[in-house]
Motif scaffolding. Structure first.
Motif, short mmCIF file in Angstrom:
data_model
loop_
_atom_site.label_atom_id
_atom_site.label_comp_id
_atom_site.label_asym_id
_atom_site.label_seq_id
_atom_site.Cartn_x
_atom_site.Cartn_y
_atom_site.Cartn_z
N SER A 300 0.78 -1.17 0.13
CA SER A 300 -0.05 -0.09 0.04
C SER A 300 0.88 1.41 -0.08
O SER A 300 0.39 2.26 -0.47
CB SER A 300 -0.89 0.09 1.27
N MET A 301 2.13 1.21 0.25
CA MET A 301 2.92 2.52 0.73
C MET A 301 3.15 3.01 -0.83
O MET A 301 3.02 4.33 -0.93
CB MET A 301 4.27 1.94 1.11
N PRO A 302 3.28 2.26 -1.82
CA PRO A 302 3.43 3.10 -3.43
C PRO A 302 2.10 3.85 -3.76
O PRO A 302 2.13 4.79 -4.40
CB PRO A 302 3.85 2.00 -4.19
N ILE A 303 1.05 2.87 -3.20
CA ILE A 303 -0.17 3.66 -3.78
C ILE A 303 -0.66 4.96 -2.65
O ILE A 303 -1.11 5.75 -3.50
CB ILE A 303 -1.35 2.70 -3.53
N THR A 304 -0.18 4.86 -1.56
CA THR A 304 -0.27 6.28 -0.96
C THR A 304 0.33 7.03 -1.52
O THR A 304 -0.09 8.41 -1.53
CB THR A 304 -0.14 5.82 0.73
N MET A 305 1.82 6.84 -1.54
CA MET A 305 2.53 8.04 -2.20
C MET A 305 2.14 8.49 -3.45
O MET A 305 2.25 9.71 -3.70
CB MET A 305 3.98 7.39 -2.39
N SER A 306 1.43 7.46 -4.41
CA SER A 306 1.06 8.14 -5.78
C SER A 306 -0.23 8.89 -5.47
O SER A 306 -0.31 9.76 -6.21
CB SER A 306 0.69 6.72 -6.50
N GLN A 307 -1.06 8.65 -4.31
CA GLN A 307 -2.08 9.38 -4.32
C GLN A 307 -1.86 10.98 -3.77
O GLN A 307 -2.57 11.83 -3.92
CB GLN A 307 -3.04 8.87 -3.23
N VAL A 308 -0.66 10.98 -3.08
CA VAL A 308 -0.24 12.21 -2.53
C VAL A 308 0.06 13.24 -3.91
O VAL A 308 -0.13 14.09 -3.92
CB VAL A 308 1.02 12.02 -1.76
N MET A 309 1.04 12.27 -4.78
CA MET A 309 1.30 13.03 -6.02
C MET A 309 0.09 13.60 -6.84
O MET A 309 0.07 14.76 -7.50
CB MET A 309 2.38 12.18 -6.91
N ILE A 310 -0.95 12.68 -6.89
CA ILE A 310 -2.13 12.99 -7.63
C ILE A 310 -2.74 14.14 -6.94
O ILE A 310 -3.19 14.97 -7.73
CB ILE A 310 -3.01 11.64 -7.56
N PHE A 311 -2.85 14.20 -5.78
CA PHE A 311 -3.53 15.52 -4.94
C PHE A 311 -2.74 16.76 -5.30
O PHE A 311 -3.33 17.76 -5.67
CB PHE A 311 -3.63 15.20 -3.36
N PHE A 312 -1.48 16.68 -5.29
CA PHE A 312 -0.73 17.79 -5.66
C PHE A 312 -0.87 18.27 -7.25
O PHE A 312 -0.91 19.41 -7.36
CB PHE A 312 0.86 17.43 -5.44
N PHE A 313 -1.18 17.26 -7.95
CA PHE A 313 -1.63 17.71 -9.46
C PHE A 313 -2.87 18.28 -9.50
O PHE A 313 -2.96 19.30 -10.13
CB PHE A 313 -1.41 16.23 -10.14
#
Length: 404
Positions: A300-313
């Motif tokens: 789940s860690m890569p998915i969580t970090m990806s979601q953070v990047m998606i939020f910043f986008f």
């Protein structure tokens, strides 16, 4: 389909009742103290990111020569104070009406400098004029340096409405809604993971899979966790509003969104539900594949970090409504709820929200379906299955049969 929905409601009622009446649910309600701190930090970071987009812009309705002199004065001032420290300028024709420019949609200006460098007039709302008067006076003084023009004070005109000021206020509302939506989604969606792993460890999931369709198990657990999340949000929101009313008599200092508060709140609930189910359906699929909590955390860690990047986008695209970044953020399923709640704060069009919600729910169904197939193939398999011979093996068997 009706049987799947009926079984999903049974699973949802079972899980919801077990969670709500547990002792740990009280601790869960107390938990948001930490997200509040994180929200304040994220808000300050968001303010830093928004410096460029929130920089005040002044329209310049002077003669071409005076406009160039004012622009040159600004360039000289930028060399000393930096781009962010100097008010931005936007040129218009000399005969432009300041009130008409401020009322025109999409201009992005909060005040207009008209008249001449000898008798400048700054037009805008009261608070905007007070904020910009000193900066504009400095620019005018630099532009008049070396000329025979006497030093005169800038006259001001106050208007009731300014579309640029209103646009920036709604931009703040959109950013605040994005931060709240993101924090709630990340806080609550991860609970689906632990729920699925616990039932796999206790072999309960096998009993459920033998009694009801796997699709109903996934959908029911997602519905139960979403309902539990709404209970928590209702408690937190009521507590926050009561606390604010007790500590302050003034209304909430949040600018009104373009669609109005009732519809904006309803859209916020819808987009939280879609954002939660999108991320939750992905997490429940991961939890169904993992056998231990350590595996869940690793995956789940890569998915969580990806979601953070998606939020910043999505946050980057807030002040670019209608442009390519905002359209991409609205079309990509996992960033769509954040982009669309910001759009609701800035535009009163409703049809894009209907299409966005339908699009997001479609992807929820697709993700759940993929998770169910992987669960059936990788977890519920009873054995290795019969191995089918390859092409070369079948050719050898045929040759042997021909020889005999």
């Amino acid at each position: 389909m009706r049987e799947i929905l009926r079984a999903a409601f049974v699973i949802a009622r079972r899980d919801f009742t077990a969670i709500i009446f547990s002792k740990s649910f009280i601790l869960f309600l107390i938990g948001p103290l930490l997200p509040v701190v994180f929200g304040v930090v994220a808000g300050s970071l968001g303010d830093r990111m928004a410096n460029d987009s929130m920089r005040p812009v002044v329209g310049v309705a002077l003669s071409p020569g005076e406009g160039k002199a004012l622009a040159a004065a600004r360039e000289r001032l930028v060399q000393h104070k930096g781009e962010r420290g100097v008010t931005a300028l936007k040129s218009y024709a000399e005969a432009s009406n300041p009130q008409a420019l401020l009322a025109r949609k999409g201009q992005g200006i909060i005040a207009v400098l008209s008249g001449s460098l000898e008798r400048p007039v700054l037009t805008g709302k009261g608070g905007d004029v007070d904020q910009l008067e000193g900066d504009v006076s400095l620019l005018v003084s630099i532009a008049r340096a070396g000329t025979a023009l006497p030093d005169t004070q800038i006259r001001t005109q106050i208007v009731a409405e300014s579309s640029g000021s209103e646009q920036q206020s709604r931009l703040l509302t959109g950013r605040a809604a994005q931060v709240v939506l993101f924090m709630l989604t990340m806080l609550l969606a991860g609970m689906v993971l632990s729920n699925m792993v616990e039932e796999k460890t206790n072999k309960i999931i096998e009993v459920l899979a033998a009694a009801v369709p796997v699709d109903a198990i996934f959908l029911g657990k997602l519905m139960a966790m979403l309902a539990m999340s709404f209970v928590g949000i209702a408690v937190w929101s009521t507590t926050a509003l009561v606390g604010y009313q007790m500590l302050s008599d003034s209304p909430l200092p949040i600018p009104e969104p373009a669609v109005g508060w009732p519809l904006f709140v309803m859209l916020g609930v819808l987009y939280f539900a879609t954002a939660y189910t999108l991320l939750g359906s992905l997490f429940i699929g991961i939890g169904a594949q993992a056998s231990t909590v350590r595996e869940v955390q690793t995956i789940s860690m890569p998915i969580t970090m990806s979601q953070v990047m998606i939020f910043f986008f999505a946050s980057y695209s807030v002040d670019r409504m209608g442009q390519t970044p905002e359209l991409v953020a609205a079309a990509f399923p996992f960033s769509s709820p954040f982009a669309m709640i910001a759009r609701a704060a800035q535009s009163d069009a409703l049809m894009p929200h209907v299409m966005a919600v339908a699009w997001q729910l479609l992807w929820v169904a697709i993700i759940i379906r993929i998770g169910v197939r992987l669960f059936r193939r990788n977890v519920l398999k009873s054995g290795p299955g019969e191995k089918r011979p390859g092409l070369f093996s079948r050719a050898l068997v045929s040759l042997r049969q021909i020889r005999t």
